[in-house]
Design a protein around this motif. Structure first.
Motif, PDB file in Angstrom:
ATOM      1  N   GLY A 113       0.810  -1.213   0.000  1.00 32.25           N
ATOM      2  CA  GLY A 113       0.000   0.000   0.000  1.00 32.25           C
ATOM      3  C   GLY A 113       0.846   1.265   0.000  1.00 32.25           C
ATOM      4  N   THR A 114       0.292   2.309   0.582  1.00 37.75           N
ATOM      5  CA  THR A 114       0.918   3.628   0.569  1.00 37.75           C
ATOM      6  C   THR A 114       0.769   4.312   1.909  1.00 37.75           C
ATOM      7  N   ARG A 115       1.854   4.911   2.370  1.00 40.32           N
ATOM      8  CA  ARG A 115       1.778   5.814   3.525  1.00 40.32           C
ATOM      9  C   ARG A 115       1.500   7.203   2.962  1.00 40.32           C
ATOM     10  N   VAL A 116       0.362   7.766   3.352  1.00 44.44           N
ATOM     11  CA  VAL A 116      -0.057   9.090   2.894  1.00 44.44           C
ATOM     12  C   VAL A 116       0.169  10.060   4.045  1.00 44.44           C
ATOM     13  N   GLN A 117       0.961  11.091   3.791  1.00 43.09           N
ATOM     14  CA  GLN A 117       1.211  12.120   4.806  1.00 43.09           C
ATOM     15  C   GLN A 117       0.751  13.465   4.248  1.00 43.09           C
ATOM     16  N   TRP A 118      -0.122  14.126   4.997  1.00 42.74           N
ATOM     17  CA  TRP A 118      -0.656  15.430   4.607  1.00 42.74           C
ATOM     18  C   TRP A 118      -0.116  16.468   5.581  1.00 42.74           C
ATOM     19  N   THR A 119       0.605  17.443   5.074  1.00 43.59           N
ATOM     20  CA  THR A 119       1.105  18.538   5.900  1.00 43.59           C
ATOM     21  C   THR A 119       0.380  19.804   5.498  1.00 43.59           C
ATOM     22  N   TRP A 120      -0.170  20.448   6.483  1.00 37.50           N
ATOM     23  CA  TRP A 120      -0.909  21.694   6.321  1.00 37.50           C
ATOM     24  C   TRP A 120      -0.034  22.760   6.966  1.00 37.50           C
ATOM     25  N   ALA A 121       0.591  23.607   6.162  1.00 31.49           N
ATOM     26  CA  ALA A 121       1.562  24.597   6.643  1.00 31.49           C
ATOM     27  C   ALA A 121       1.008  25.994   6.394  1.00 31.49           C
ATOM     28  N   ALA A 122       0.920  26.801   7.461  1.00 31.23           N
ATOM     29  CA  ALA A 122       0.265  28.100   7.317  1.00 31.23           C
ATOM     30  C   ALA A 122       0.898  29.172   8.189  1.00 31.23           C
ATOM     31  N   ASP A 123       0.594  30.401   7.830  1.00 31.68           N
ATOM     32  CA  ASP A 123       0.912  31.573   8.634  1.00 31.68           C
ATOM     33  C   ASP A 123      -0.297  32.494   8.561  1.00 31.68           C
ATOM     34  N   GLY A 124      -0.479  33.262   9.598  1.00 33.58           N
ATOM     35  CA  GLY A 124      -1.596  34.192   9.621  1.00 33.58           C
ATOM     36  C   GLY A 124      -1.549  35.033  10.877  1.00 33.58           C
ATOM     37  N   LEU A 139      -9.260  18.646  11.830  1.00 30.38           N
ATOM     38  CA  LEU A 139      -8.551  18.428  10.569  1.00 30.38           C
ATOM     39  C   LEU A 139      -8.013  17.003  10.499  1.00 30.38           C
ATOM     40  N   GLY A 140      -7.558  16.490  11.625  1.00 21.90           N
ATOM     41  CA  GLY A 140      -7.076  15.107  11.664  1.00 21.90           C
ATOM     42  C   GLY A 140      -8.179  14.120  11.332  1.00 21.90           C
ATOM     43  N   ARG A 141      -9.361  14.328  11.899  1.00 21.50           N
ATOM     44  CA  ARG A 141     -10.508  13.461  11.578  1.00 21.50           C
ATOM     45  C   ARG A 141     -10.881  13.586  10.106  1.00 21.50           C
ATOM     46  N   ALA A 142     -10.902  14.821   9.600  1.00 18.90           N
ATOM     47  CA  ALA A 142     -11.244  15.041   8.192  1.00 18.90           C
ATOM     48  C   ALA A 142     -10.255  14.312   7.286  1.00 18.90           C
ATOM     49  N   PHE A 143      -8.959  14.388   7.618  1.00 19.53           N
ATOM     50  CA  PHE A 143      -7.937  13.690   6.838  1.00 19.53           C
ATOM     51  C   PHE A 143      -8.159  12.180   6.883  1.00 19.53           C
ATOM     52  N   ARG A 144      -8.301  11.622   8.082  1.00 14.00           N
ATOM     53  CA  ARG A 144      -8.481  10.170   8.212  1.00 14.00           C
ATOM     54  C   ARG A 144      -9.701   9.697   7.430  1.00 14.00           C
TER      55      ARG A 144
END
Length: 160
Positions: A113-124, A139-144
């Motif tokens: 299979g595949t390890r999927v890693q999502w990084t959300w990088a922001a400034d504000g 966001l973690g639940r939404a990703f999963r």
């Protein structure tokens, strides 16, 4: 009201003041996951429930995304390495308080299979940064949930 964000590159993923990183292993192969991310942009609403509309622009070098609730993004693809990484920078949004935003989807083989890693990088603004840190569990639940739905969706296309 839409506003233009600070243009940042892929290196921002490692230096952003707010970095939210989520990972999950799925049964689908990296090429299939990459295809769904980068090549089937209009399919995102089928597996990522927060996305209500998505389309490629500028021959695939850009994207327009609309989330449920009305948030809109105009994006530029900053990395597209088949079966490895897909990343985009938000250039214009109607989301308040954000100054820069890059999302990176990194893929790596994991068994069959595949390890999927999502990084959300922001400034504000300070309020935005605080709000995003508080939003981490959601966001973690939404990703999963999204990656699980994506894996199910892809299941029929890579079954033996």
């Amino acid at each position: 009201m839409a506003h233009r964000l600070r243009p940042v590159g892929l290196d921002f993923v490692g230096t952003a003041p707010v970095r939210l990183v989520f990972a999950r292993v799925v049964t689908s192969p990296p090429g299939a996951v990459y295809g769904a991310l980068a090549e089937d942009v209009t399919g995102w609403p089928q597996w990522f429930p927060a996305v209500s509309a998505a389309r490629s622009t500028d021959d695939g070098s850009g994207r327009q995304i609309r989330l449920k609730g009305g948030t809109r993004f105009e994006e530029t693809v900053v990395a597209a390495e088949p079966a490895k990484v897909y990343a985009y920078r938000v250039d214009v949004t109607n989301a308040p308080g954000v100054r820069a935003l890059v999302e990176e989807w990194r893929l790596a083989p994991d068994g069959s299979g595949t390890r999927v890693q999502w990084t959300w990088a922001a400034d504000g603004t300070a309020a935005f940064r605080l709000g995003m840190k508080a939003a981490r569990p959601g966001l973690g639940r939404a990703f999963r949930d999204a990656v699980t739905r994506l894996d199910r969706r892809l299941g029929s296309t890579h079954a033996p």
